[in-house]
Design an enzyme around this catalytic site. Structure first.
Site, PDB file in Angstrom:
ATOM      1  N   HIS A 134     -13.143 130.402  44.871  1.00 23.33           N
ATOM      2  CA  HIS A 134     -12.004 130.798  45.705  1.00 23.33           C
ATOM      3  C   HIS A 134     -12.092 130.090  47.053  1.00 23.33           C
ATOM      4  CE1 HIS A 134     -10.357 133.485  48.974  1.00 23.33           C
ATOM      5  NE2 HIS A 134      -9.286 133.215  48.264  1.00 23.33           N
ATOM      6  N   SER A 135     -11.007 129.462  47.467  1.00 28.07           N
ATOM      7  CA  SER A 135     -10.897 128.838  48.778  1.00 28.07           C
ATOM      8  C   SER A 135     -12.028 127.828  48.991  1.00 28.07           C
ATOM      9  CB  SER A 135     -10.872 129.928  49.852  1.00 28.07           C
ATOM     10  OG  SER A 135     -10.465 129.418  51.098  1.00 28.07           O
TER      11      SER A 135
END
Length: 281
Positions: free
Chosen positions: A98-99
Site C-alpha cells: 500500500h502506498s
C-alpha cells in the site's frame, strides 16, 4: 492478525504481524509511509487461506530504527524486503503493498522477477517522480534538512487521543482505523506518548527517478499484477499518470474503487473482493 513475530536482519530487528499459514500462498504485505503492520489488520480477515506476513518496515511501528549512517531509501528497502523473505525461508512469494509499500514492492518485483510470483499494488505503482530541473534544488533541501534534524524535538502527546485525532486529520481516517495505526505506532515516554517512527523518515528524498525511468521500471514488472487505485486520485499521482503507468504492465490489471487513500483499511471488504482471487492464484 493472529500472532506477532520478529526477525533479526542486518539493519536491526524487524517485528510484525502474521496471519494464516498452513501451506497457503506466501504473501508479504508492505505498509505505507509512517504507517505500520496494523495497516493490514482490517483486510486480513477477508483474505483467508494465505500465509500473510506483515512487517513493520525499519523505522516504523515496533521495528528497530536503522543504525546511524544508514538512509531510508527505496534502494535500501528493496534489500530489506529480500532479507525478510530470506529470513522466512521464502525463495518465491507474492507482494502486497500500500502506498510507499506498493512503491517498494514495484521495485522488488522489477529487480527480482525470479522471486516474486504476483504483485498487488494499492495506491501506488513505481516511485514518486521528479523533473530533472529540480535535481539540485531537491539535493540541497535534503542535505539541509538532514543536517538540521538533530536539533528538532519530538512531539509528546499527553495521551493517545490527540495522536488519534492527528492521524484522522492528516489522512482523512475514521477513528477506529486511526487508532489501530496509533496504538502500534507510539511509544510511552516521560510526559505521555510520542511517535515510535524514526524522525529521519520525514526527511526529503535526496534523489528521485524521472517519470521516464519509472516507466521503464514498471514495464519491467513481468509477473501478473493487480493494481488498485482510489477515486479521487492523490495529487502527487494524477489519474492520467497512474493509468499510463498501469498500461505499461505486461500482465497487469487496473481496478479503481471509490474511496480514500487508506481504502484497504476503510473498505476492506471491497478491496478484498477485488484482490482475493488474484492473490490465491
Amino acid at each position: 492478525m493472529t500472532r506477532g513475530f520478529e526477525l533479526a536482519l542486518p539493519g536491526g530487528t524487524v517485528r510484525g504481524l502474521r496471519a494464516g499459514g498452513g501451506g497457503g500462498r506466501r504473501v508479504l504485505a508492505l505498509h505505507g509511509w509512517l504507517d505500520n503492520a496494523a495497516s493490514f489488520v482490517p483486510l486480513a480477515p477477508h483474505l483467508p487461506g494465505l500465509d500473510l506476513v506483515v512487517p513493520d518496515l525499519p523505522g516504523h511501528g515496533r521495528s528497530d530504527h536503522l543504525p546511524r549512517g544508514m538512509d531510508y531509501s527505496f534502494a535500501g528497502a528493496v534489500h530489506t524486503v529480500l532479507d525478510i523473505a530470506d529470513a522466512l525461508g521464502w525463495e518465491r512469494f507474492t507482494l502486497l503493498g500500500h502506498s510507499m509499500g506498493a512503491g517498494i514492492a514495484s521495485l522488488v518485483t522489477a529487480a527480482c522477477p525470479d522471486r516474486v510470483e504476483r504483485l498487488v499494488a494499492i495506491e501506488a505503482l513505481g516511485a514518486l517522480a521528479e523533473v530533472p530541473g529540480r535535481t539540485v534544488e531537491r539535493l540541497r533541501e535534503a542535505v539541509a534538512a538532514t543536517r538540521a534534524l538533530p536539533g528538532k524535538r519530538l512531539r509528546v502527546f499527553p495521551d493517545l487521543e490527540p495522536a488519534v485525532r492527528a492521524r484522522m486529520k492528516a489522512n482523512g481516517l475514521t477513528e477506529a482505523v486511526a487508532r489501530l495505526l496509533v496504538e502500534r505506532g507510539t511509544d510511552a515516554v516521560e510526559g505521555g506518548w510520542c511517535w515510535s517512527s524514526d524522525p529521519r523518515l520525514t526527511l526529503p528524498t535526496m534523489v528521485r527517478m524521472t517519470e521516464a525511468q519509472i516507466e521503464d521500471l514498471v514495464a519491467g514488472i513481468t509477473c501478473p499484477a493487480k493494481i488498485v487505485f482510489a477515486d479521487p486520485a492523490q495529487p502527487y499521482l494524477p489519474d492520467p499518470v497512474r493509468r499510463a503507468r498501469a498500461a505499461l504492465l505486461p500482465a497487469g490489471e487496473l481496478v479503481v474503487l471509490r474511496g480514500g487513500h487508506h481504502l484497504h483499511m476503510e473498505q476492506p471488504g471491497e478491496v478484498a473482493a477485488a484482490i482475493a482471487g488474484f492473490l490465491r492464484g
